[in-house]
Design an enzyme around this catalytic site. Structure first.
Site, PDB file in Angstrom:
ATOM      1  N   GLN C 195       1.025  -1.116   0.066  1.00 40.36           N
ATOM      2  CA  GLN C 195      -0.077  -0.113   0.013  1.00 40.36           C
ATOM      3  C   GLN C 195       0.863   1.330   0.028  1.00 40.36           C
ATOM      4  O   GLN C 195       1.375   1.534   0.952  1.00 40.36           O
ATOM      5  CB  GLN C 195      -0.822  -0.044   1.318  1.00 40.36           C
ATOM      6  N   ARG C 215      -4.398   4.048   4.161  1.00 39.98           N
ATOM      7  CA  ARG C 215      -3.619   5.018   3.200  1.00 39.98           C
ATOM      8  C   ARG C 215      -4.148   4.162   1.547  1.00 39.98           C
ATOM      9  O   ARG C 215      -4.517   3.052   1.700  1.00 39.98           O
ATOM     10  CB  ARG C 215      -2.009   5.032   3.251  1.00 39.98           C
ATOM     11  N   ALA C 236     -11.703   3.026   4.406  1.00 41.14           N
ATOM     12  CA  ALA C 236     -10.756   1.940   3.640  1.00 41.14           C
ATOM     13  C   ALA C 236      -9.955   2.846   2.551  1.00 41.14           C
ATOM     14  O   ALA C 236     -10.147   4.122   2.253  1.00 41.14           O
ATOM     15  CB  ALA C 236     -11.498   1.013   2.687  1.00 41.14           C
ATOM     16  N   HIS C 237      -8.850   2.145   1.806  1.00 39.70           N
ATOM     17  CA  HIS C 237      -7.947   2.910   0.920  1.00 39.70           C
ATOM     18  C   HIS C 237      -8.784   3.485  -0.284  1.00 39.70           C
ATOM     19  O   HIS C 237      -9.736   2.923  -0.610  1.00 39.70           O
ATOM     20  CB  HIS C 237      -6.858   2.002   0.403  1.00 39.70           C
ATOM     21  N   ASN C 238      -7.949   4.698  -0.576  1.00 42.53           N
ATOM     22  CA  ASN C 238      -8.630   5.292  -1.766  1.00 42.53           C
ATOM     23  C   ASN C 238      -9.972   5.729  -1.821  1.00 42.53           C
ATOM     24  O   ASN C 238     -10.561   6.304  -2.592  1.00 42.53           O
ATOM     25  CB  ASN C 238      -8.517   4.341  -3.105  1.00 42.53           C
TER      26      ASN C 238
END
Lengths: 338, 338, 338
Positions: C195, C215, C236-238
């Protein structure tokens, strides 16, 4: 860390189409990649992003190689190859030693190749094996064991006697080995049942940020090899999770439930206690599981999102569902008897 | 810590059947117990485990005493007796003093019999009473009070002015006294309402790992005596929880809701704000409570888990439920009028 | 901190009715306020509390001014004025410097007007801007940036490279910048996808206790200006969250979902990954969102709470809903064809 395309292809067992000497220093998405970066293309979608990419190379499978406007590494599973190459290009910095602001009990055993970060605490009898990285502000309780090459990010808490296998990745705020929630009732008053088991975690396990795993009451809570736990999961005492099961964020699993191997449990699922879930079971987001599942397959519960005004009407009707079923049966009977 | 069966029986007001001088050093489950250990048998199930046990003694009630293959302690509530005996055989180690790597403000008051662990912080004006154990890496904010004999595991955070009663057990990652979530809206922009109340926790309370309890906006958030909170619970500002209520993991309770005494709230339940829940209310797992409950009893919401393909069809039909109800009524009317 | 009513009225653009020289030293609720305190009255409800108040002054709107038994500040939005006045009367203590028990890397840049609390860690390359307050036991990872006048309460974790804007308020136990949950599958075995993105947080953002923000995988996770996040939220990511959106406790948002501006998401909502939610969408408590929402408005899912025995019958019938719909149609068809 830079590598030639030839080196990267060899690392993943792939075949280079194009310039084997091309030097790659990192990964990026198809859209943002620059000439020194490698990207990947997995599905048949987003064709245009592939065609337009400025990446120095793209990882893809045979059937898409003609679409690549640049150098390619051809593999069977582009996402897997991407994961392995991304890791190779981004090896974490290796530190060893004990930070001067850490607090390590003299009876703890820290391998010389391991690292303990600033403000971390390692209590009496704990064993930190070779290659372990313990970030800042972690607390490692008494008689814990952290297996080889495991990485604990900042602010992880391992309560006493927790056993972590090799190659673990544990994220900040995770708490492993807290007491299970067990009480006897004495005329309305709750009396604690001491929680005397521990948490035993296998090899190659990931534990997400602020996830909690309680110790067993008498026997242990057990997390199998290769299990992946996302953030904010709650795992109660004496739960057993089978190898290679992946669980998404905000899942809660109540006491003594046994989850099989190769399961996937989506975000927000609740699983009540004392259940057995078979191998290869897949549960969709925010489902509630109140009974054991003996057959592999996909399972769901829940109702659809609607505009509030429409939902309100259906919501209220749910209270009449059993009544409606009976009335429908009555009508059918009368009608079909005529 | 070892005791004779006679001593243990006396501790729980039970009667020994068999060898009173038998020495017991710990508890275990029927299946794993060895001869120096005591186990218990509560229900009529798992007969075989009782019959086959190698335990040195078993705690059970009169009606099961004939099944015991070994010494017995006969009591009315075997689980309760087991809890008390397990505690007696596993008294936590008592420490006192301030660890050299703790950071204690000179204006904080720490009783000489209390302990403050490594890397913990005790801020100005805080009061740590007699017999308190504060684990490693805890943060005790300004003007907090921690009552007698309370135990804070590693990495607990008490924000300023939090009041904890006597005999509390607080698990790692718990945050008590964080700001409530309160805003005024200024043409789309959220403007904080300062959160000026505090959290007041009664005696004999347990707070689980990574549970959060917000301070009140103006008045206080109040947790009654004997309340047991599991892991990952969120309690918003100005919630009041009545004495001896037990709440399982992952429950969220929104602002200003008042929960009665002797309630049990199962895992993952959501309770919206400004509600009143009566005494002796029991709510099953992952239910959503959006209205006050004035009658004691058991309450539930939610839909059953199904194989994904079958569920999908019912899921979609939920959107038509109100329409179905109206159509059913129309048919009934026509039919019955014929 | 005391102010005259005239000063407070000027601060919020309001008009005093009564004694402008009246000195106010704090805020309180209508019921508990004393003569040196100011309260507010917003709705048409709780008339009696206003009529009976002992407050020295009340903030209200023109239409309620006749009900006030005391001095008044008349404004358009009493709750907003109250928020601003409460803040003015309760300015947080300003500290600067580095606590002797903090651990700051020599390559970190700490503005002289900033404060770093006891047992906190600031890693290499981090930048702490002017007016920042970092509480006790925080961990600021490598190359993080904390913008001007931001306040981090005790025990906040920022993983490496996290960017926090100006005027942030981050509560204890929050973890920002943990790895996203991303894996490739290699014949049943999960292989981590590194990540490599970061978390970027705008200005005037609040992050609740024990909330986690992952991240990005390649690109970043982005939290807009003025976003307010309550406790125990998982992002969560993004994920991208638009400006001025407010999210209540225990919400989970899966990877790559984009939330619009000015949305409100109530407690316990689950939102699956890869979705787009428009601006001005409002989602009620514990709803599950599995599809994108392109129209502003209020949305809900879920079923009502009932007494357990009644619920059980409806719960079971849900399994037959599709079947019932088909049977109803059959009856309608037969009936209407006669």
């Amino acid at each position: 860390m830079s590598h030639t395309l030839a080196e990267l292809a060899e690392h993943v067992g792939g075949k280079v189409e194009g310039d084997e000497a091309c030097v790659i220093d990192n990964v990026a998405s198809l859209i943002s990649a620059e000439h020194s970066q490698i990207s990947f293309y997995a599905s048949g979608k987003h064709n245009q992003a592939l065609v337009d990419t400025n990446a120095g190379a793209v990882i893809l499978s045979t059937q898409h190689v003609d679409l690549s406007p640049t150098n390619s590494i051809v593999v069977e599973n582009p996402q897997l190859a991407f994961a392995l190459i991304a890791e190779k290009l981004n090896l974490p910095e290796k530190l060893s030693g004990i930070h001067k602001d850490a607090s390590v009990d003299p009876t703890a055993s820290i391998d010389p190749s391991a690292y303990v970060g600033a403000q971390s605490v390692v209590a009496a009898g704990a064993e930190i094996k070779s290659g372990v990285m313990i970030g800042a502000s972690c607390t490692i309780g008494k008689d814990c064991v952290v297996g080889e090459n495991s990485l604990l990010h900042a602010n992880v808490t391992l309560n006493d006697k927790t056993i972590i296998g090799n190659d673990a990745l544990i994220h900040s705020g995770a708490v492993i080995g807290s007491d299970g929630f067990g009480f006897a009732n004495d005329q309305g008053r709750w009396v604690r049942i001491p929680q005397l088991g521990k948490v035993v975690i296998g090899d190659d396990v990931e534990v997400g940020a602020n996830t909690t795993i309680d110790r067993g009451a008498l026997d242990d809570t057990v997390i199998g090899n290769g299990v992946k736990l996302d953030n904010q999961i709650q795992i109660a005492h004496n739960v057993i999770i089978g190898d290679h099961t992946a669980i998404a964020g905000c899942v809660g699993i109540a006491g003594s439930t046994v989850i099989g191997r190769y399961c996937t449990i989506a975000g927000g699922v609740g699983i009540t206690g004392q259940l057995e879930i078979a191998d290869n079971v897949h549960i969709t987001a925010t489902s509630l599981v109140t009974q054991s599942i003996s057959q592999s397959g996909a399972y769901s519960s829940g109702t659809p999102l609607q505009e509030n005004a429409k939902w309100q009407r259906n919501f209220v009707r749910f209270r009449q569902l059993d009544d409606m079923a009976k009335r429908l049966k009555r009508i059918e009977k009368k009608f079909d008897n005529k």
